[in-house]
Write an enzyme that holds these catalytic residues in place. Sequence first.
Site, mmCIF file in Angstrom:
data_model
loop_
_atom_site.group_PDB
_atom_site.id
_atom_site.type_symbol
_atom_site.label_atom_id
_atom_site.label_comp_id
_atom_site.label_asym_id
_atom_site.label_seq_id
_atom_site.Cartn_x
_atom_site.Cartn_y
_atom_site.Cartn_z
ATOM 1 N N TYR A 117 0.848 -1.201 0.000
ATOM 2 C CA TYR A 117 0.000 0.000 0.000
ATOM 3 C C TYR A 117 0.877 1.242 0.000
ATOM 4 O O TYR A 117 1.864 1.292 0.737
ATOM 5 C CB TYR A 117 -0.911 0.030 1.233
ATOM 6 N N GLU B 113 -0.533 4.857 -0.540
ATOM 7 C CA GLU B 113 -1.317 6.069 -0.809
ATOM 8 C C GLU B 113 -0.443 7.297 -0.665
ATOM 9 O O GLU B 113 0.373 7.394 0.252
ATOM 10 C CB GLU B 113 -2.499 6.155 0.160
ATOM 11 N N ASP C 73 -5.750 13.797 -25.382
ATOM 12 C CA ASP C 73 -5.759 12.407 -24.937
ATOM 13 C C ASP C 73 -5.125 11.594 -26.067
ATOM 14 O O ASP C 73 -5.750 11.345 -27.090
ATOM 15 C CB ASP C 73 -7.198 11.976 -24.673
ATOM 16 N N THR D 181 -3.098 6.310 -22.285
ATOM 17 C CA THR D 181 -2.993 4.971 -21.744
ATOM 18 C C THR D 181 -1.549 4.530 -21.968
ATOM 19 O O THR D 181 -0.820 5.133 -22.753
ATOM 20 C CB THR D 181 -3.914 3.972 -22.470
ATOM 21 N N LYS E 9 -1.365 0.764 -25.335
ATOM 22 C CA LYS E 9 -1.715 0.675 -26.756
ATOM 23 C C LYS E 9 -0.409 0.729 -27.558
ATOM 24 O O LYS E 9 0.392 -0.180 -27.430
ATOM 25 C CB LYS E 9 -2.748 1.753 -27.085
ATOM 26 N N ARG F 107 -1.410 -2.405 -18.841
ATOM 27 C CA ARG F 107 -2.642 -1.611 -18.864
ATOM 28 C C ARG F 107 -2.523 -0.515 -17.818
ATOM 29 O O ARG F 107 -2.165 -0.780 -16.669
ATOM 30 C CB ARG F 107 -3.859 -2.472 -18.511
HETATM 31 C C1 LIG Z 1 -8.389 3.568 -24.806
HETATM 32 C C2 LIG Z 1 -8.724 4.982 -24.597
HETATM 33 C C3 LIG Z 1 -9.053 5.479 -23.321
HETATM 34 C C4 LIG Z 1 -9.374 4.600 -22.135
HETATM 35 O O1 LIG Z 1 -8.467 3.748 -21.708
HETATM 36 P P1 LIG Z 1 -8.838 2.593 -20.663
HETATM 37 O O2 LIG Z 1 -7.504 2.201 -20.153
HETATM 38 O O3 LIG Z 1 -9.565 1.547 -21.422
HETATM 39 O O4 LIG Z 1 -9.682 3.206 -19.599
HETATM 40 C C5 LIG Z 1 -9.236 6.840 -23.163
HETATM 41 N N1 LIG Z 1 -9.132 7.670 -24.212
HETATM 42 C C6 LIG Z 1 -8.870 7.225 -25.462
HETATM 43 C C7 LIG Z 1 -8.781 8.210 -26.572
HETATM 44 C C8 LIG Z 1 -8.672 5.874 -25.695
HETATM 45 O O5 LIG Z 1 -8.436 5.442 -26.941
#
Ligand SMILES: *Cc1c(COP(=O)(O)O)cnc(C)c1O
Length: 423
Positions: free
Chosen positions: A47, A49, A193, A219, A222, A228
């Site tokens: 933990y 925090e 994003d 993220t 990807k 993840r």
């Molecule tokens: C995949 C994605 C997310 C969310 O990611 P998670 O890890 O699945 O919550 C947010 N914004 C965009 C543009 C994405 O492609």
Amino acid sequence: MRADTHVFDLIAKEEKRQRSGLELIASENFVSPHVLQAAGSVLTNKYAEGLPSKRYYGGCEVVDEIESLAIDRLCRLFGATWANVQPHSGAQANAAVMLAVLKPGDKILGFDLSHGGHLTHGSPANFSGKLYVPSFYGVEAETGTIDYNKVAETARKEKPKLLICGASAYSRDWDYKRFREIADEVGALLLADISHPAGLIAKGLLNDPLPHCHIVTTTTHKTLRGTRGGVIMLRNDIENPMGITDKKGNLRMLSSLLDSAVFPGTQGGPLEHIIAAKAVSFGEALNDDFAKYMVQVEKNADLMAHEFIKRGYKIISGGTDNHLMLIDLRAKNITGKDAEIALGKAEITVNKNMVPFDTQNPMVTSGIRIGTAAVTTRGLKDKDMLKVVDLIDRVITNSQNENILKEVRKEVNAMMSDLPLFV
Ligand SMILES: *Cc1c(COP(=O)(O)O)cnc(C)c1O
């Protein structure tokens, strides 16, 4: 202790599935054995925090070093000056940003979900569309690309507090400079994003959002090819323009609001095993090998898009600048749903996807989205991509013919089964 054969048998089954098939889901990838090792480490027991050297728990000396390393590497990778590596996912990163800079009822402007945007950019099904008041910009019907003048028009009309760029199924690069001009004109903060193209951006293959956007989220799993998770970054920290002050009456910095919005705002204890895995993947992404990988990902996508077009498929926007493409299947007389099912029978994994101005509902859709990050990790190169398009084309033009689907599946298995997940 007896092994839990039930769960571990299922994991082995999933590994076999991942090995034998063609993984073309644009948001997926395969992590290195080192990333996997860190993610499965004893750090899951801890933990922690708070933030490095400012924790609410004892015994955090080691995880402090790990988390600081993750932050340093991420900042080096993107030229950021501040980062928070604790968000459990991309959605959590965006939730924290909105909690930090918005009040419930404030307006946000994002890319339309049905044109390739993300749920967390204002969908009515998501917190972002329930707590805040969303409006959207999209792509043009003729070009499949964003008309920045129309984004500006919508922004002038809607006056959002937060303008969001970035998407999950947009195959073109973004003009972040133009977005910043629009944000400045209407007094909005600008969030990029970059969840999908992050790896390509890190290696300079696409425009860099960090000089122009107030806040950048991504993220880590990807194109970035990590575990993840999510992260938040800033290049230029500023005093928040919302007028939020600390106990002494000083304006709080954006970084401080973002840290608080992650914890305690939207999360509890950070996942230090996942943060260690993030650190490992950021280290990998800093290497030249990763640049070569990203170049191949982009090239593979471009080759596929051209081959699809040659075979009469409609790619939204007519091609791709990044790792993915969105295919409108209406000309091929098959829905996204049926294409996904038929391809699945041949162990080619894609996802059905709404296309701009779709005439089907989200459970059916008229399109599929395809990405090359995962198959490139497995070692597929130029020639292989032409073969992959041929396999997909055979399935889509014979989706009801079980014999052909079986034949294609055998070819897929022959091509993939002996390749490691991570070359
Ligand atoms: C995949 C994605 C997310 C969310 O990611 P998670 O890890 O699945 O919550 C947010 N914004 C965009 C543009 C994405 O492609």
